[in-house]
Scaffold this active site. Structure first.
Site, PDB file in Angstrom:
ATOM      1  N   ASP A 195       0.859  -1.201   0.000  1.00 51.81           N
ATOM      2  CA  ASP A 195       0.000   0.000   0.000  1.00 51.81           C
ATOM      3  C   ASP A 195       0.894   1.250   0.000  1.00 51.81           C
ATOM      4  O   ASP A 195       2.112   1.151   0.128  1.00 51.81           O
ATOM      5  CB  ASP A 195      -0.962  -0.017   1.204  1.00 51.81           C
ATOM      6  CG  ASP A 195      -0.238   0.036   2.549  1.00 51.81           C
ATOM      7  OD1 ASP A 195       0.619   0.927   2.719  1.00 51.81           O
ATOM      8  OD2 ASP A 195      -0.533  -0.800   3.429  1.00 51.81           O
ATOM      9  N   HIS A 211       8.523  -5.529  -1.145  1.00 48.36           N
ATOM     10  CA  HIS A 211       7.656  -6.511  -1.812  1.00 48.36           C
ATOM     11  C   HIS A 211       6.843  -5.886  -2.955  1.00 48.36           C
ATOM     12  O   HIS A 211       5.844  -6.458  -3.376  1.00 48.36           O
ATOM     13  CB  HIS A 211       6.720  -7.186  -0.797  1.00 48.36           C
ATOM     14  CG  HIS A 211       7.434  -8.120   0.122  1.00 48.36           C
ATOM     15  ND1 HIS A 211       6.890  -8.584   1.306  1.00 48.36           N
ATOM     16  CD2 HIS A 211       8.663  -8.695   0.038  1.00 48.36           C
ATOM     17  CE1 HIS A 211       7.756  -9.393   1.901  1.00 48.36           C
ATOM     18  NE2 HIS A 211       8.838  -9.472   1.162  1.00 48.36           N
ATOM     19  N   GLY A 240       4.279  -4.510  13.342  1.00 50.21           N
ATOM     20  CA  GLY A 240       3.146  -5.170  12.677  1.00 50.21           C
ATOM     21  C   GLY A 240       3.533  -6.199  11.643  1.00 50.21           C
ATOM     22  O   GLY A 240       2.886  -6.288  10.606  1.00 50.21           O
ATOM     23  N   THR A 241       4.569  -6.973  11.934  1.00 48.86           N
ATOM     24  CA  THR A 241       4.916  -8.054  11.004  1.00 48.86           C
ATOM     25  C   THR A 241       5.040  -9.364  11.767  1.00 48.86           C
ATOM     26  O   THR A 241       5.552  -9.383  12.881  1.00 48.86           O
ATOM     27  CB  THR A 241       6.207  -7.730  10.202  1.00 48.86           C
ATOM     28  OG1 THR A 241       6.546  -8.870   9.402  1.00 48.86           O
ATOM     29  CG2 THR A 241       7.384  -7.341  11.077  1.00 48.86           C
TER      30      THR A 241
HETATM   31  C1  BJW Z   1      -0.589  -5.633  14.468  1.00 49.95           C
HETATM   32  C2  BJW Z   1      -1.790  -5.024  14.350  1.00 49.95           C
HETATM   33  C3  BJW Z   1      -1.792  -3.712  14.905  1.00 49.95           C
HETATM   34  C4  BJW Z   1      -2.149  -6.941  13.458  1.00 49.95           C
HETATM   35  N1  BJW Z   1      -0.643  -3.231  15.441  1.00 49.95           N
HETATM   36  N2  BJW Z   1       0.529  -5.259  14.932  1.00 49.95           N
HETATM   37  C5  BJW Z   1      10.697 -22.308   3.722  1.00 49.95           C
HETATM   38  C6  BJW Z   1      11.369 -21.779   4.839  1.00 49.95           C
HETATM   39  C7  BJW Z   1      11.847 -20.460   4.845  1.00 49.95           C
HETATM   40  C8  BJW Z   1      11.669 -19.622   3.754  1.00 49.95           C
HETATM   41  C9  BJW Z   1      11.026 -20.167   2.662  1.00 49.95           C
HETATM   42  C10 BJW Z   1      10.557 -21.490   2.649  1.00 49.95           C
HETATM   43  N3  BJW Z   1       9.962 -21.692   1.468  1.00 49.95           N
HETATM   44  C11 BJW Z   1      10.053 -20.558   0.735  1.00 49.95           C
HETATM   45  C12 BJW Z   1      10.705 -19.613   1.461  1.00 49.95           C
HETATM   46  C13 BJW Z   1      10.979 -18.223   1.048  1.00 49.95           C
HETATM   47  C14 BJW Z   1       9.695 -17.421   1.037  1.00 49.95           C
HETATM   48  C15 BJW Z   1       9.042 -17.489   2.418  1.00 49.95           C
HETATM   49  O1  BJW Z   1       9.457 -16.857   3.346  1.00 49.95           O
HETATM   50  N4  BJW Z   1       7.977 -18.265   2.534  1.00 49.95           N
HETATM   51  C16 BJW Z   1       7.326 -18.485   3.826  1.00 49.95           C
HETATM   52  C17 BJW Z   1       5.824 -18.310   3.675  1.00 49.95           C
HETATM   53  C18 BJW Z   1       7.726 -19.825   4.350  1.00 49.95           C
HETATM   54  N5  BJW Z   1      10.067 -16.062   0.714  1.00 49.95           N
HETATM   55  C19 BJW Z   1      10.156 -15.661  -0.524  1.00 49.95           C
HETATM   56  O2  BJW Z   1       9.892 -16.403  -1.463  1.00 49.95           O
HETATM   57  C20 BJW Z   1      10.681 -14.263  -0.760  1.00 49.95           C
HETATM   58  N6  BJW Z   1      11.740 -14.273  -1.685  1.00 49.95           N
HETATM   59  C21 BJW Z   1      12.869 -14.926  -1.424  1.00 49.95           C
HETATM   60  O3  BJW Z   1      13.059 -15.538  -0.393  1.00 49.95           O
HETATM   61  O4  BJW Z   1      13.802 -14.787  -2.419  1.00 49.95           O
HETATM   62  C22 BJW Z   1      15.049 -15.460  -2.241  1.00 49.95           C
HETATM   63  C23 BJW Z   1      16.089 -14.611  -1.595  1.00 49.95           C
HETATM   64  C24 BJW Z   1      15.827 -13.425  -0.974  1.00 49.95           C
HETATM   65  C25 BJW Z   1      16.816 -12.675  -0.387  1.00 49.95           C
HETATM   66  C26 BJW Z   1      18.103 -13.110  -0.404  1.00 49.95           C
HETATM   67  C27 BJW Z   1      18.393 -14.302  -1.037  1.00 49.95           C
HETATM   68  C28 BJW Z   1      17.384 -15.041  -1.629  1.00 49.95           C
HETATM   69  C29 BJW Z   1       9.596 -13.369  -1.350  1.00 49.95           C
HETATM   70  C30 BJW Z   1       8.518 -13.123  -0.384  1.00 49.95           C
HETATM   71  C31 BJW Z   1       7.361 -12.380  -1.043  1.00 49.95           C
HETATM   72  C32 BJW Z   1       6.263 -12.106  -0.059  1.00 49.95           C
HETATM   73  N7  BJW Z   1       5.139 -11.613  -0.730  1.00 49.95           N
HETATM   74  C33 BJW Z   1       3.957 -11.252   0.047  1.00 49.95           C
HETATM   75  C34 BJW Z   1       2.792 -10.849  -0.908  1.00 49.95           C
HETATM   76  C35 BJW Z   1       3.150  -9.681  -1.766  1.00 49.95           C
HETATM   77  C36 BJW Z   1       2.627  -8.418  -1.244  1.00 49.95           C
HETATM   78  C37 BJW Z   1       1.100  -8.349  -1.185  1.00 49.95           C
HETATM   79  O5  BJW Z   1       0.411  -9.010  -1.949  1.00 49.95           O
HETATM   80  O6  BJW Z   1       0.643  -7.564  -0.354  1.00 49.95           O
HETATM   81  O7  BJW Z   1       4.203 -10.177   0.922  1.00 49.95           O
HETATM   82  S1  BJW Z   1       3.382 -12.541   1.098  1.00 49.95           S
HETATM   83  C38 BJW Z   1       2.824 -11.516   2.379  1.00 49.95           C
HETATM   84  O8  BJW Z   1       3.615 -11.807   3.555  1.00 49.95           O
HETATM   85  C39 BJW Z   1       3.183 -10.087   1.938  1.00 49.95           C
HETATM   86  C40 BJW Z   1       3.751  -9.536   3.201  1.00 49.95           C
HETATM   87  O9  BJW Z   1       4.584  -8.427   2.884  1.00 49.95           O
HETATM   88  C41 BJW Z   1       4.488 -10.704   3.801  1.00 49.95           C
HETATM   89  C42 BJW Z   1       4.753 -10.590   5.273  1.00 49.95           C
HETATM   90  O10 BJW Z   1       3.557 -10.556   5.987  1.00 49.95           O
HETATM   91  P1  BJW Z   1       3.376  -9.516   7.183  1.00 49.95           P
HETATM   92  O11 BJW Z   1       3.483  -8.143   6.669  1.00 49.95           O
HETATM   93  O12 BJW Z   1       4.290  -9.893   8.281  1.00 49.95           O
HETATM   94  O13 BJW Z   1       1.839  -9.745   7.558  1.00 49.95           O
HETATM   95  P2  BJW Z   1       1.165 -10.898   8.453  1.00 49.95           P
HETATM   96  O14 BJW Z   1      -0.275 -10.905   8.128  1.00 49.95           O
HETATM   97  O15 BJW Z   1       1.905 -12.175   8.330  1.00 49.95           O
HETATM   98  O16 BJW Z   1       1.379 -10.369   9.941  1.00 49.95           O
HETATM   99  C43 BJW Z   1       0.762  -9.207  10.446  1.00 49.95           C
HETATM  100  C44 BJW Z   1       1.202  -8.997  11.865  1.00 49.95           C
HETATM  101  O17 BJW Z   1       0.681  -7.776  12.331  1.00 49.95           O
HETATM  102  C45 BJW Z   1       0.727 -10.101  12.813  1.00 49.95           C
HETATM  103  O18 BJW Z   1       1.842 -10.568  13.568  1.00 49.95           O
HETATM  104  C46 BJW Z   1      -0.291  -9.389  13.725  1.00 49.95           C
HETATM  105  O19 BJW Z   1      -0.235  -9.857  15.057  1.00 49.95           O
HETATM  106  C47 BJW Z   1       0.185  -7.954  13.646  1.00 49.95           C
HETATM  107  N8  BJW Z   1      -0.844  -6.935  13.827  1.00 49.95           N
HETATM  108  N9  BJW Z   1      -2.748  -5.785  13.781  1.00 49.95           N
HETATM  109  C48 BJW Z   1       0.476  -4.016  15.435  1.00 49.95           C
HETATM  110  N10 BJW Z   1      -2.886  -2.938  14.928  1.00 49.95           N
END
Ligand code: BJW
Length: 352
Positions: free
Chosen positions: A98, A113, A179-180
């Site tokens: 966003d 991202h 918030g992550t």
């Molecule tokens: C509050 C609140 C309030 C609520 N106040 N808090 C197996 C093991 C390990 C890693 C991998 C694996 N298999 C694959 C991987 C790698 C993979 C990965 O991590 N997968 C996992 C799911 C296992 N990662 C990737 O593929 C990434 N690329 C990569 O690794 O490339 C290789 C590389 C990189 C670097 C160096 C070398 C090599 C790419 C990741 C792409 C993520 N894309 C997304 C979607 C795109 C964006 C979109 O559509 O919006 O990004 S997925 C989604 O998750 C989104 C987010 O940015 C991301 C993180 O989520 P986030 O922001 O943490 O949200 P939530 O919902 O998870 O959490 C919210 C939090 O807020 C909660 O904790 C609440 O409690 C809290 N909260 N209200 C404060 N008011």
């Protein structure tokens, strides 16, 4: 330059939750029954292009109604202050797609991202600002060959500007994660890099998120509530602990007195946490503690009574009295939720 402090802030979906945008995991984390891990992949784009476009079209449309909240504003204020006072470097890295940080006034910002309001050419990699729904087979305006897709980093793709982020992590003195969930790599590793570089790390989340044991301080609550106070204290606009009323102070002292200090070690820990929280506390030479004008002597726990650690006492007292101390008081021991619950029970028993 001496005295400079570099700040790196990492934000996730939780910071935009109070603006009405859905988070990915936990409650309401599914979209039409699909997990983000199923929609946001190159494979999904090639096999079900319509679904992926619909998902991002809806998100783009939701964004029009959303407004930045107090947490976005606090980070913009922190950046302005840090720059104008030349206190050090400030970088905001968001996993969010966003544009609420920009709208709140943040400048030195990386969208690791990608961005909802941008389209990416699958062929030439050119980027075009994009506000409207995106047709499935919209041609790129630059190369006129490739098709456009949402400019979003899918699973398995490399997040943006990793080199710049890595450099900033290596030079960072203060790391804030807001918030992550810490569920997605590589952002989940940033706290480790920051800690290795010697930074102090704070987590702000409504719960203890993955990897919270790696942070020096975990602030549990809504970001929009906690961040403005934290920022005001950090930039010196308000003294640390400023939001404690005299009645709350009195209730707090009573709580500490009732629970009793358990060892001299406990006392020195307590004093450190109290003074960090802006309270008038001092360790005395006999191992007791002065809290304002009350002397609290160490006592031994009774048989079967749970061991009490300084940060736990403070956070349980904060819970019990609804105290609004926001910084410097929660330590690594804070992860023990059940112990805190047990402590509250012990204290409630004593009161009745
Ligand atoms: C509050 C609140 C309030 C609520 N106040 N808090 C197996 C093991 C390990 C890693 C991998 C694996 N298999 C694959 C991987 C790698 C993979 C990965 O991590 N997968 C996992 C799911 C296992 N990662 C990737 O593929 C990434 N690329 C990569 O690794 O490339 C290789 C590389 C990189 C670097 C160096 C070398 C090599 C790419 C990741 C792409 C993520 N894309 C997304 C979607 C795109 C964006 C979109 O559509 O919006 O990004 S997925 C989604 O998750 C989104 C987010 O940015 C991301 C993180 O989520 P986030 O922001 O943490 O949200 P939530 O919902 O998870 O959490 C919210 C939090 O807020 C909660 O904790 C609440 O409690 C809290 N909260 N209200 C404060 N008011």
């Amino acid at each position: 330059m001496a005295g400079r402090k570099n700040i790196l802030v990492l934000t996730g979906a939780g910071i935009s939750a109070e603006s009405g945008l859905a988070t990915f995991r936990g409650e309401g984390g599914l979209w039409e029954g699909h997990r983000i891990e199923d929609v946001c992949t190159p494979d999904a784009l090639s096999k079900n292009r319509k679904l992926v476009h619909r998902f991002y079209d809806e998100r783009r449309s939701d964004l029009r109604l959303a407004k930045p909240n107090a947490a976005h504003a606090a980070l913009a204020k922190l950046e302005r202050h840090w720059k104008s006072q030349k206190k050090g470097d400030f970088l905001l890295v968001t996993q969010n797609v966003d544009d609420l940080h920009e709208r709140a006034g943040s400048h030195n910002l990386i969208h690791m991202h990608g961005e909802l309001k941008s389209a990416l050419c699958e062929d030439c990699g050119g980027r075009t600002p994009w506000q409207l729904p995106m047709g499935e087979f919209e041609r790129c305006g630059f190369c006129k060959r490739g098709y456009l897709r949402p400019d979003i980093v899918f699973f398995g793709e490399m997040p943006y500007q990793m080199e710049r982020i890595h450099e900033a992590l290596m030079a960072c003195d203060l790391f804030l994660a807001v918030g992550t969930s810490g569920a997605v790599y590589p952002a989940s590793q940033f706290v480790m890099f920051a800690k290795d570089a010697g930074a102090v790390a704070h987590q702000f989340n409504t719960e203890l998120a993955d990897g919270s044991h790696r942070f020096d301080t975990c602030h549990v609550g809504e970001a929009g509530e906690m961040l403005p106070k934290f920022v005001d204290e950090l930039i010196g606009e308000q003294p640390v602990g400023w939001n404690l009323t005299p009645e709350q102070k009195a209730a707090f002292i009573k709580e500490i007195e009732e629970c009793g200090a358990h060892t001299t070690f406990y006392c020195s820990g307590m004093v450190e946490y109290m003074t960090n929280a802006g309270l008038d506390a001092e360790e005395l030479s006999d191992g007791s503690m002065r809290l304002y004008d009350q002397i609290i002597k160490p006592t031994q726990p009774e048989w079967g009574e749970p061991g009490i650690y300084a940060p736990n006492v403070l956070s349980a007292a904060i819970d019990a009295h609804g105290l609004e101390i926001t910084t410097g008081m929660l330590g690594r021991g804070f992860g023990h939720r059940d112990r805190l619950e047990k402590l509250k029970e012990v204290w409630n028993d004593r009161r009745t």
